[in-house]
Design a protein around this motif. Structure first.
Motif, mmCIF file in Angstrom:
data_model
loop_
_atom_site.group_PDB
_atom_site.id
_atom_site.type_symbol
_atom_site.label_atom_id
_atom_site.label_comp_id
_atom_site.label_asym_id
_atom_site.label_seq_id
_atom_site.Cartn_x
_atom_site.Cartn_y
_atom_site.Cartn_z
ATOM 1 N N UNK A 90 0.850 -1.185 0.000
ATOM 2 C CA UNK A 90 0.000 0.000 0.000
ATOM 3 C C UNK A 90 0.892 1.244 0.000
ATOM 4 N N UNK A 91 0.358 2.329 -0.498
ATOM 5 C CA UNK A 91 1.096 3.600 -0.506
ATOM 6 C C UNK A 91 1.431 4.011 0.927
ATOM 7 N N UNK A 92 0.511 3.764 1.849
ATOM 8 C CA UNK A 92 0.755 4.096 3.258
ATOM 9 C C UNK A 92 1.947 3.311 3.807
ATOM 10 N N UNK A 93 2.025 2.014 3.475
ATOM 11 C CA UNK A 93 3.137 1.185 3.939
ATOM 12 C C UNK A 93 4.464 1.734 3.414
ATOM 13 N N UNK A 94 4.502 2.082 2.135
ATOM 14 C CA UNK A 94 5.732 2.604 1.536
ATOM 15 C C UNK A 94 6.116 3.932 2.187
ATOM 16 N N UNK A 95 5.142 4.803 2.341
ATOM 17 C CA UNK A 95 5.420 6.121 2.921
ATOM 18 C C UNK A 95 5.879 6.006 4.375
ATOM 19 N N UNK A 96 5.178 5.215 5.159
ATOM 20 C CA UNK A 96 5.510 5.120 6.582
ATOM 21 C C UNK A 96 6.834 4.401 6.818
ATOM 22 N N UNK A 97 7.121 3.347 6.065
ATOM 23 C CA UNK A 97 8.404 2.656 6.254
ATOM 24 C C UNK A 97 9.561 3.529 5.769
ATOM 25 N N UNK A 98 9.318 4.341 4.744
ATOM 26 C CA UNK A 98 10.362 5.269 4.304
ATOM 27 C C UNK A 98 10.666 6.283 5.410
ATOM 28 N N UNK A 99 9.624 6.789 6.067
ATOM 29 C CA UNK A 99 9.823 7.762 7.143
ATOM 30 C C UNK A 99 10.559 7.132 8.329
#
Length: 194
Positions: A90-99
């Motif tokens: 999910x886009x949320x997973x990618x964004x949050x793990x990147x952060x």
């Protein structure tokens, strides 16, 4: 271990985060070297006031650099998916793990003056030893978490905690070795001169 237990897609994502962070790290722009060089003379003459002033200025700059990297990283997190051709996360997973990856790699900027001081004193082996122990603990913990089936979130959060503790230990050791150290003294930004 990442490949075997999290899969090639997660490993690719993790490597992408590393590559993106390398671009963010350009914000440091050689400031470590400039700070280190500026400390040689006051350390040679045992001018503790000047050392405190330079390290106070260095501390402020590195906090600004770390904060800028986090802000740019937050903005960049909305665009990470544009660097991936195909993905099932999910886009949320990618964004949050990147952060989380970003925080993991930016933490040390808030503790850098202590490492620079040791380096200027020709005692870099002290923070290096602590960092190496922290890295061994971090890597061992990551392997154990992977073997137990934990996901990337848990691995990154645990790694952040370990790296934070490692840097706090370096800070405490530095303050113990340098009881006169005061990073709140008058700030000297003389490292920009010459």
């Amino acid at each position: 271990f990442f490949l075997e237990y999290l899969g090639s897609e997660t490993l690719g994502l993790y490597q992408l985060y590393g590559q993106l962070f390398m671009y963010l790290a350009l914000a440091e722009a050689g400031f470590t070297t400039a700070s280190l060089y500026s400390l040689y003379k006051p350390i040679a003459s045992n001018d503790k006031d000047k050392i405190n002033q330079l390290l106070s200025g260095t501390n402020r700059i590195f906090k600004i650099i770390g904060s800028i990297m986090i802000l740019i990283g937050i903005v960049l997190s909305f665009f990470v998916t544009f660097f991936i051709k195909e993905y099932t996360f999910s886009t949320f997973f990618i964004q949050s793990t990147f952060l989380l990856f970003l925080i993991l790699n930016v933490i040390h900027y808030f503790f850098t003056p202590h490492v620079i001081l040791y380096d200027a004193e020709q005692k870099k082996y002290i923070p290096n030893f602590i960092q190496q122990i922290g890295l061994i603990i971090k890597t061992s913990t990551e392997i154990i978490l992977l073997l137990l089936g934990f996901d990337l979130y848990n691995i990154l959060i645990t790694s952040i905690f370990i790296i934070l503790i490692t840097n706090i230990i370096i800070r405490k050791k530095s303050l113990y070795d340098h009881p006169w150290l005061n990073l709140k003294s008058k700030k000297d930004f003389g490292m920009w001169d010459g």
